[in-house]
Design a protein around this motif. Structure first.
Motif, short mmCIF file in Angstrom:
data_model
loop_
_atom_site.label_atom_id
_atom_site.label_comp_id
_atom_site.label_asym_id
_atom_site.label_seq_id
_atom_site.Cartn_x
_atom_site.Cartn_y
_atom_site.Cartn_z
N TYR A 124 0.94 -1.16 -0.03
CA TYR A 124 0.06 -0.05 -0.10
C TYR A 124 1.06 1.27 0.05
O TYR A 124 0.45 2.48 0.56
CB TYR A 124 -0.99 0.10 1.01
CG TYR A 124 -1.57 -1.16 1.37
CD1 TYR A 124 -2.69 -1.57 0.56
CD2 TYR A 124 -1.31 -2.22 2.24
CE1 TYR A 124 -3.35 -2.84 0.73
CE2 TYR A 124 -1.69 -3.53 2.42
CZ TYR A 124 -2.98 -3.79 1.74
OH TYR A 124 -3.66 -4.99 1.77
N GLY A 125 1.85 1.03 -0.64
CA GLY A 125 2.96 2.22 -0.66
C GLY A 125 4.12 2.15 0.65
O GLY A 125 4.15 1.17 1.29
N ILE A 126 4.85 3.13 0.63
CA ILE A 126 5.81 3.34 1.67
C ILE A 126 5.25 3.34 3.00
O ILE A 126 4.20 4.05 3.24
CB ILE A 126 6.71 4.46 1.52
CG1 ILE A 126 7.77 4.22 0.42
CG2 ILE A 126 7.63 4.68 2.74
CD1 ILE A 126 8.76 5.25 -0.10
N PRO A 127 5.51 2.64 3.95
CA PRO A 127 4.74 2.52 5.11
C PRO A 127 5.15 3.35 6.62
O PRO A 127 5.58 3.17 7.49
CB PRO A 127 4.99 0.94 5.71
CG PRO A 127 6.40 0.72 5.26
CD PRO A 127 6.45 1.32 4.17
N GLU A 128 4.96 4.76 5.97
CA GLU A 128 5.55 5.90 6.88
C GLU A 128 4.80 6.02 8.00
O GLU A 128 5.37 6.12 9.27
CB GLU A 128 5.61 7.20 5.86
CG GLU A 128 6.11 8.17 6.71
CD GLU A 128 6.05 9.70 6.11
OE1 GLU A 128 6.88 10.33 6.20
OE2 GLU A 128 4.80 9.81 5.35
N ARG A 129 3.57 5.73 8.07
CA ARG A 129 2.68 6.22 9.25
C ARG A 129 2.97 4.99 10.44
O ARG A 129 2.75 5.25 11.60
CB ARG A 129 1.18 6.02 8.71
CG ARG A 129 0.81 4.52 8.39
CD ARG A 129 -0.77 4.65 8.05
NE ARG A 129 -0.97 5.47 6.98
CZ ARG A 129 -2.23 5.36 6.52
NH1 ARG A 129 -3.29 4.73 6.89
NH2 ARG A 129 -2.58 6.16 5.25
N PHE A 130 3.52 3.97 9.91
CA PHE A 130 3.76 2.70 10.94
C PHE A 130 5.24 2.93 11.35
O PHE A 130 5.46 2.44 12.75
CB PHE A 130 3.62 1.45 10.19
CG PHE A 130 2.16 1.22 9.57
CD1 PHE A 130 1.04 1.29 10.23
CD2 PHE A 130 2.01 1.25 8.26
CE1 PHE A 130 -0.35 1.36 9.74
CE2 PHE A 130 0.80 1.28 7.62
CZ PHE A 130 -0.30 1.38 8.36
N THR A 131 6.01 3.28 10.65
CA THR A 131 7.54 3.73 11.28
C THR A 131 7.43 4.75 12.27
O THR A 131 8.06 4.74 13.25
CB THR A 131 8.55 3.91 10.21
OG1 THR A 131 7.97 4.85 9.36
CG2 THR A 131 8.77 2.71 9.37
N ILE A 132 6.57 5.82 11.88
CA ILE A 132 6.23 6.89 12.82
C ILE A 132 5.77 6.35 14.30
O ILE A 132 6.23 6.79 15.30
CB ILE A 132 5.26 7.89 12.30
CG1 ILE A 132 6.06 8.81 11.28
CG2 ILE A 132 4.81 9.00 13.29
CD1 ILE A 132 5.20 9.63 10.62
#
Length: 413
Positions: A124-132
């Motif tokens: 679903y794209g780069i998982p930025e919200r989860f690494t945050i």
């Protein structure tokens, strides 16, 4: 046994994705096995405020409180644009905005569990919200565990892969639900914080609906099918109309070859364009077979009720991973339409092969029917095998609670 801890369960989607609900129900069951009277703050991503309110109102577990995580609501969302600018000039403000409603609880929580199944991937794209999310937990000195998940692969983006592998080495635990994830991570040097578990959804109990639609009388020997609009991306290059026609062709072929009643079973009922129900409704409309032999299950049943319906099938074929988990955990012979690492990994862990998986490039009416015939021919043997194997998988899912205790203990010594 630790008494009355509060856990933050963050990063999940709405219950209208029945898989997301199944993850929560199974997680709660595992934690209640190892902790005394725990409570839960579920911080999830919703498509709308109405969907969030509906989930709060329909929650039947009094120990679960729902909160919202922030995300872009639409293409030209002014707030989102402002916060994207802040991400560059004030990254802490952006980070805290995403999980704003979680922050008041993090100080007194026991641990933070990152839920969602396949969030740490490029699906679903780069998982930025989860690494945050991970970063916030680490900064607040709370144990952060990627819970019952598939992770990767990220090799399509080599520079990002380098970053995410370094990031994953910092989290307290990666509780991997299938061996493909473990193999990938170990090849990349992530070895110290990996634990093999089962998907928490294996633990969710099936519940018979109190008000089963009179039109839905599950006929013995029936076939359950779950197709999703998401499959168009992998099967027809994103051409939804072409995928709708192919899905209809597959159903006609299966019906003509097996003479069995077919139930179309949605597992995601979120708004378009992600709704299995709306997609299956359009498929049913163009499928030229007796409508009494092709029944569309309405979207009103929750995850446990949907699992009960699936459990009454003679066999099941599904695209959504958690629809196949609902079937497999009910010992139903199952064909998985595998468009990512997760379906193949789960099948390998259960069957030690991928005989009951189909890749997107292989998806056609003739091959699907051939796999269906294999499931019919070997139905009794598969059921007997699953009755022996599934308790092992459920134990692995339950063991996640035990491993969490170990992680927390190691962090406190």
């Amino acid at each position: 046994m630790n008494e009355r801890p509060t856990f933050i369960l963050a990063g999940n989607g709405p219950y209208e994705n029945r898989g997301c609900e199944a993850i929560v129900r199974g997680t709660v069951k595992a934690l209640r096995h190892y902790y005394k009277d725990p409570s839960f703050i579920c911080v999830s991503f919703f498509h709308s405020n109405e969907q969030y309110k509906r989930q709060c109102e329909q929650e039947f577990d009094e120990k679960i409180i729902h909160k919202r995580a922030n995300q872009r609501a639409k293409l030209f969302d002014l707030n989102w644009s402002v916060y994207r600018i802040l991400k560059v000039i004030e990254p802490e403000i952006f980070k805290n905005w995403t999980y704003k409603e979680m922050l008041p609880y993090i100080k007194d929580c026991h641990s933070v569990l990152s839920l969602g199944g396949d969030n740490y991937s490029l699906d679903y794209g780069i998982p930025e919200r989860f690494t945050i999310l991970d970063d916030i937990a680490i900064e607040n000195r709370k144990s952060i565990v990627i819970w019952g998940a598939s992770v990767g692969p990220f090799d399509k983006l080599p520079k990002y892969e380098q970053y995410i592998i370094s990031h994953l080495q910092k989290v307290n635990g990666i509780f991997a639900r299938e061996s493909s994830t473990i193999k990938y991570l170990k090849e990349k040097g992530v070895t110290q914080n990996i634990y093999k578990v089962g998907d928490p959804a294996f633990l969710m109990d099936a519940i018979e609906p109190k008000e089963l639609d009179n039109k839905i009388k599950i006929e013995e020997g029936s076939i359950g099918i779950n197709f999703s609009p998401l499959m168009a991306k992998y099967v027809t290059g994103g051409d939804l109309k072409k995928w709708t026609n192919l899905a209809s062709e597959i159903i006609i072929h299966v019906s003509e070859k097996t003479y069995r009643k077919i139930y179309l079973i949605p597992h995601v009922t979120s708004p378009l364009p992600n709704s299995d129900y709306e997609f299956l409704k359009s498929v049913q409309k163009i499928t030229k077979i007796d409508k009494n032999k092709l029944i569309l299950i309405p979207p009103k049943y929750n995850a446990a009720e949907t699992k009960w319906i699936i459990s009454k099938m003679f066999l099941f074929a599904g695209a959504r991973t958690h629809s196949t988990i609902a079937a497999l955990s009910s010992c139903i012979p199952t064909l998985s339409f595998a468009y990512s690492i997760k379906a193949k990994g789960i099948n390998n862990d259960i069957f030690a092969n991928e005989n009951y998986c189909l890749n997107p490039e292989d998806l056609n009416a003739e091959l699907v029917n051939r796999k269906i015939e294999l499931l019919i021919e070997n139905n009794t043997q598969i059921r007997e095998y699953l009755q022996l194997k599934i308790p092992e998988i459920k134990k692995e899912a339950l063991d996640a609670g035990k491993y969490l205790l170990q992680v927390e203990y190691s962090e406190n010594i």
